[in-house]
Design a protein around this motif. Structure first.
Motif, PDB file in Angstrom:
ATOM      1  N   LEU B  74     -11.629  24.433  26.330  1.00 43.00           N
ATOM      2  CA  LEU B  74     -12.273  24.024  24.955  1.00 43.00           C
ATOM      3  C   LEU B  74     -11.422  24.070  24.051  1.00 43.00           C
ATOM      4  O   LEU B  74     -11.546  24.654  23.340  1.00 43.00           O
ATOM      5  CB  LEU B  74     -13.439  24.753  25.175  1.00 43.00           C
ATOM      6  N   GLN B  75     -10.028  24.499  24.615  1.00 45.49           N
ATOM      7  CA  GLN B  75      -8.935  24.887  23.421  1.00 45.49           C
ATOM      8  C   GLN B  75      -8.387  24.244  22.594  1.00 45.49           C
ATOM      9  O   GLN B  75      -8.014  22.683  22.967  1.00 45.49           O
ATOM     10  CB  GLN B  75      -8.166  25.565  24.154  1.00 45.49           C
ATOM     11  N   GLU B  76      -7.398  24.439  21.788  1.00 43.77           N
ATOM     12  CA  GLU B  76      -6.869  23.038  20.786  1.00 43.77           C
ATOM     13  C   GLU B  76      -5.825  22.879  21.622  1.00 43.77           C
ATOM     14  O   GLU B  76      -4.973  23.707  21.883  1.00 43.77           O
ATOM     15  CB  GLU B  76      -6.661  23.614  19.199  1.00 43.77           C
ATOM     16  N   THR B  77      -5.423  21.311  21.071  1.00 39.15           N
ATOM     17  CA  THR B  77      -4.093  20.503  22.080  1.00 39.15           C
ATOM     18  C   THR B  77      -3.623  20.200  20.597  1.00 39.15           C
ATOM     19  O   THR B  77      -3.794  20.079  19.771  1.00 39.15           O
ATOM     20  CB  THR B  77      -4.362  19.531  22.599  1.00 39.15           C
ATOM     21  N   ILE B  78      -2.810  21.146  20.607  1.00 40.32           N
ATOM     22  CA  ILE B  78      -1.733  21.595  19.860  1.00 40.32           C
ATOM     23  C   ILE B  78      -0.686  20.445  19.853  1.00 40.32           C
ATOM     24  O   ILE B  78       0.744  20.861  21.073  1.00 40.32           O
ATOM     25  CB  ILE B  78      -1.192  22.705  19.711  1.00 40.32           C
ATOM     26  N   ILE B  79      -0.214  19.713  19.016  1.00 35.34           N
ATOM     27  CA  ILE B  79       1.903  18.774  19.170  1.00 35.34           C
ATOM     28  C   ILE B  79       1.734  19.164  18.384  1.00 35.34           C
ATOM     29  O   ILE B  79       1.932  19.160  16.874  1.00 35.34           O
ATOM     30  CB  ILE B  79       0.890  17.765  19.348  1.00 35.34           C
ATOM     31  N   PRO B  80       3.417  20.106  18.837  1.00 32.70           N
ATOM     32  CA  PRO B  80       4.183  20.333  17.499  1.00 32.70           C
ATOM     33  C   PRO B  80       4.888  19.139  16.647  1.00 32.70           C
ATOM     34  O   PRO B  80       4.863  17.761  17.128  1.00 32.70           O
ATOM     35  CB  PRO B  80       5.177  20.802  17.792  1.00 32.70           C
TER      36      PRO B  80
END
Lengths: 208, 354, 124
Positions: B74-80
């Motif tokens: 459920l967490q956010e997928t962070i793409i730098p």
């Protein structure tokens, strides 16, 4: 039916990814496309029943050679503008090599079509029941023994060449000598002293 | 089962459905096993450190891994922003796919194997040599310093130990005379059966010529999966969290899943190559009433316990020590054993042929 | 002949594994957008560097020893590749085949000794 489907799947991906190797702008992407091409070429080898060659293709080319390629292109500072400029000056040479390859391909296919290749000579010299690893083994280490040893010598030369070209002796390092450390016993390293008050410790010439 | 389904759905489609079921029967329990084995890992370390470990979610904390899984899902997928987006997302996919793929040729019991290919062991070697790409690509695509350093370290470490693993495997292949994993298991049956009154021992490790190779393989397996004491790809004090520093959400979890799936695979390979696979440890008829898959799982769990034990007790190696062990000790040792094993076989088994 | 039907499950397995892992990567992105946990901002998206902006391009040049390890790996991997067919056909090729391979291994051991003496395997 599935074999035909698999063949066209692998073949299409091989050709497409080979094209992408050339057209990708980033060299790292090129290497990754190359890996995809190798991988699908291994699939084609499996379809030809050459399972050993297929596995070797993955182990050696994908697992080892392409890793080196990736190391090289990832860590070299590549100036893209300079590469583009080089394209024009190297174009005649590259074009000539491409032409030679094209002529070779045409000659090869032409010779095939002309029927001068005797089909009987291309049949497998070993019985069908032998797995192809053993079939290779039975030939490579008996009939092609000198070629095999020559391959060993080439590998030796490659190894020595790589070391000569890349190895630089580093000064000022103090490597750990593990044997020496393991041989060291408490008696050599520890000294019990009954130390009187108010006097310094005599280190007995030990360097600190 | 294949023919049963084929009788309802026709030959082609029935085959497809049956094999899809087999594949899911391998892949889904494997993922479940990974979840439980992460829990077991944490419990074992906790016990060795006199702690309690996870004990809140579910009875005895058994559901801890599932809670973690749901959380990361459920967490956010962070793409730098500096990352190469496509490759950044591709890396966890490669890692996990490769970790699953190797299981296609593992024999779980006599005849119980998805793909019984001639070159099973080579297939495993090929697949595990692909594992290095997930690491390199993730490190490079993150476009961040620590992941990149970690990826370089990890890949150099993995390829160094693959060399000695390759030579160790050759000793086993020499003895078994085949690349097929089921054949390799069956050739381990009944060591010393003549001396021990028919109650032979099952496993190449009981062979004095192959036992040192079993040890080398076990330690190389630790290094290949970057487990402690060789986990310097994720040395926190130097490299933050290793090559998955920039990852978040399920992409991060996939690296963990892949890593543990590889650990279980290495435990399974230890069991299959050296400790008799799905055979019971002693070649005694009543023991064969226990299904082979139970023996295999018992052996896998035992080796996993040893992996955990090592992780809980052994301090981390330094990089130069790691390289020294791989290139200067294991490589010459395994080469020497190739010579020794093949020489012994020539003298005893094949001598008449020459 | 090789039984190709044994390879088909592997192809199918590849498809299933790729599908599963892609689902694991892309589903949370979708779920993140639906639940509202997807809230990127420039600081969050910058690369990790202990709380300050990165000084330099992280893709710097690396120690040449990593290349050397990769090259040595290729060579020993190839040697292993030659050993594979040898190890299963030892019974047929006899002492001659065995001796051939021992000479081959000896050549490679010479290379290994050279690398060792040169210090190419040292990582002080």
């Amino acid at each position: 039916m599935i074999q035909v489907f698999a063949f066209y799947l692998f073949a299409t991906i091989v050709v497409a990814s080979a094209a992408m190797v050339i057209f990708a702008r980033n060299p790292v992407h090129s290497v990754l496309w190359l890996i995809l091409a190798f991988f699908n070429a291994a699939g084609l080898m499996v379809l030809l029943s050459a399972e050993f060659v297929a596995m070797l293709l993955v182990i050696v080319y994908v697992g080892a050679v392409a890793v080196l390629f990736l190391f090289v292109v990832m860590m070299l500072d590549i100036d893209f503008a300079q590469l583009r400029a080089g394209f024009v000056s190297y174009f005649p040479l590259g074009g000539a090599i491409a032409m030679v390859l094209l002529v070779e391909l045409i000659l090869g296919i032409g010779a095939w079509q002309a029927g001068s290749l005797n089909l009987a000579q291309r049949t497998a010299p070993l019985p069908e029941a032998t797995p192809n690893i053993e079939a290779i083994g039975q030939l490579l280490y008996t009939r092609y023994i000198f070629l095999f040893e020559a391959a060993g010598l080439i590998l030796l030369v490659a190894m020595i060449g790589a070391i000569v070209l890349t190895h630089r002796a580093r000064g000022g390092t103090r490597p750990q000598n593990i044997d020496k450390q393991n041989r060291r016993r408490p008696e050599e390293a520890v000294r019990n002293v009954n130390q009187p008050v108010g006097q310094g410790v005599d280190l007995g010439g030990v360097e600190l | 089962m294949t023919s049963f389904i084929q009788s309802y759905l026709g030959t082609g489609f029935g085959w497809f459905v049956a094999h899809l079921v087999y594949i899911l029967l391998i892949a889904l329990p494997l993922m479940l096993a990974v979840a439980m084995i992460i829990y077991a890992d944490r419990k074992i370390w906790a016990a060795m450190a006199l702690r309690r470990g996870p004990n809140v979610v579910g009875p005895l904390g058994l559901l801890q891994s599932f809670a973690d899984g749901l959380k990361v899902f459920l967490q956010e997928t962070i793409i730098p922003s500096a990352a190469n987006k496509g490759l950044f997302l591709l890396a966890p996919i490669i890692t996990f796919t490769v970790a699953l793929m190797a299981w296609a040729v593992i024999p779980f019991d006599a005849g119980l194997v998805l793909a019984d290919i001639n070159v099973g062991l080579l297939y495993i070697l090929a697949i595990s040599s692909l594992g290095v790409y997930g690491v390199i690509i993730s490190g490079w695509a993150s476009n961040s310093k620590y992941p990149f350093f970690s990826a370089m370290r990890a890949s150099a470490q993995m390829i160094s130990y693959e060399v000695s693993i390759g030579f160790v495997l050759i000793s086993v292949i020499l003895w078994s005379g085949s690349f097929n994993l089921s054949t390799i298991v069956m050739t381990q049956k009944g060591y010393y059966g003549d001396w021990l009154g028919g109650l032979g021992l099952n496993g190449h490790a009981f062979n004095p010529l192959l036992f040192p190779m079993a040890i080398v393989f076990f330690i190389s397996a630790l290094a290949e999966t970057a487990r402690a004491p060789f986990d310097l790809t994720e040395a926190e004090s130097e490299l933050v969290a290793g090559y998955q520093t920039e990852y978040s959400s399920m992409s991060f979890a996939l690296f963990w899943l892949g890593e543990y799936a590889n650990v279980i695979l290495m435990c399974a390979l230890n069991a299959i190559l050296f400790w008799g696979g799905y055979l019971p440890p002693i070649d005694w008829a009543p023991l064969y009433y226990v299904p082979g898959i139970i023996w295999l799982f018992a052996k896998i769990l035992f080796f996993f316990f040893v992996f955990s034990w090592v992780k809980a007790t052994v301090p981390r190696y330094r990089y130069d020590q790691l390289m020294r062990l791989g290139w200067k000790i294991f490589l010459p040792l395994s080469l020497f054993f190739v010579f020794l094993v093949s020489g012994f076989l020539m003298l005893t088994r094949y001598g008449a042929a020459g | 002949m090789v039984d190709l039907s044994q390879y088909l499950p592997i192809l199918l397995f590849l498809a299933v594994a790729l599908g599963l892992s892609s689902a694991f990567v892309f589903l949370p992105m979708l779920v993140g957008r639906l639940t509202g946990s997807h809230k990127p901002d420039p600081e969050k998206l910058s690369e990790y560097e202990c709380g300050f902006p990165a000084f330099e391009d992280p893709r710097s040049q690396f120690d040449v020893r990593f290349y050397l390890v990769a090259i040595l790996f290729i060579i020993f991997d190839l040697e292993a590749a030659f050993l594979f067919p040898w190890s299963v056909s030892l019974g047929e090729i006899g002492w001659a085949g065995w001796t051939t391979m021992m000479i081959f291994i000896f050549e490679l051991v010479l290379g290994l000794i050279y690398a060792w003496k040169k210090g190419a395997l040292d990582w002080e």
